[in-house]
Design a protein around this motif. Structure first.
Motif: not given
Length: 294
Positions: A144-145, A147-149, A174-176, A227, A231, A275
């Motif tokens: 959760e949150h 992949i954006e990092h 996946l959540t983002t 970040h 996405y 999300s």
């Protein structure tokens, strides 16, 4: 009797200097030095917030090294891994993060598996490195949150590693933050999404009230909170494809709804307004030559 106060009258308190009463120390102004328009300046605050989250009451060594094989995960009572989680809420999950946890007297280190506060299992992992697990070793992975990092190339590398360790029929959820929601919010003259988002962060006490400019609200999702890449659904599908998920069933989901209810239940409510939820299910191994399950 000499009085220090020149305007004292007979019915005032005798001989009391106006500054004799101890001054009341006011608490510091919350977020006094917080500047929403200085993302780099907020990094120290973010680090301090993370350090506070990483504080725990007890750390118990459970295993001197991370499990590698599916059998070792089973022996540990673990079916899957939750990334970017100091304390996974899944009863059969292994939480992991780059940042270690600590008490007043001790701290975790990379390698072992620990039990945190008497409940959650935890190990430190760096997703820029190969995962220390054998092929086809876990049934599910949740992030959760996270992949954006990381930069796009790092995301592809990590997703490829996740694909490698998932068992046949295994699940990645996946959540983002959803870029489409932010763009739609920017184009909405009523700013319904942005209003909800500002209200959520204020309720969570993440800084002072956000500026109410639409351009700021769009910019902050790119430049705040560490970040690196934002996405939408198409971009998530793109990185999954680059990471080798061509044979997986990729499905967009809703909050706390998915192929495995126990994994979807890990979605946290305070993030659902912004999300996107995407699941990738590995193909089944299919029947063996003898007709039984593989």
């Amino acid at each position: 009797m000499t009085r220090t106060a020149p305007d004292a009258t007979p019915d005032t308190a005798p001989d009391a200097a106006p500054d004799a009463t101890p001054a009341v120390k006011l608490p510091p102004e919350p977020f006094a030095d917080w500047d929403w328009e200085d993302p780099e300046g907020l990094e120290a605050r973010t680090d301090a917030f993370t350090d506070d989250l990483a504080r725990c009451t007890s750390i118990e060594l459970v295993r001197p090294e991370t499990p590698r094989t599916h059998q070792e995960f089973q022996e540990l009572g673990v079916t899957g891994i939750e990334f970017a989680a100091f304390r996974t809420r899944h009863p059969q999950g292994l939480g992991t993060d780059l940042v270690g946890l600590h008490t007043a007297t001790g701290a975790t280190r990379p390698g072992p598996v620990y039990r945190i506060d008497g409940s959650s299992l935890y190990t430190s992992l760096d997703i820029t490195e190969p995962l220390p697990f054998a092929d086809h070793s876990v049934d599910w992975v949740y992030a959760e949150h996270l992949i954006e990092h990381v930069p796009l190339a790092t995301a592809v590398h990590w997703l490829a590693e996740v694909r490698r360790v998932l068992r046949p029929g295994g699940l990645l959820r996946l959540t983002t933050p959803d870029l489409a929601a932010y763009v739609t919010g920017y184009l909405d003259d009523r700013e319904q999404f942005f209003r909800r988002h500002r209200r959520r962060l204020r309720t969570m006490r993440v800084g002072p009230p956000m500026p109410e400019r639409r351009a700021f609200m769009l910019n902050q999702i790119f430049y705040h909170f560490g970040h690196r890449w934002i996405y939408d659904e198409a971009e998530l599908r793109y990185v999954l494809d680059r990471a080798g998920y061509g044979g997986f069933a990729v499905t967009r989901r809703e909050f706390q709804t998915g192929a495995r209810p126990d994994v979807a239940a890990l979605d946290t409510a305070f993030r659902k307004d912004e999300s996107i939820y995407l699941e990738a299910v590995a193909p089944d191994a299919g029947p063996t030559a003898s007709g039984g399950p593989h």
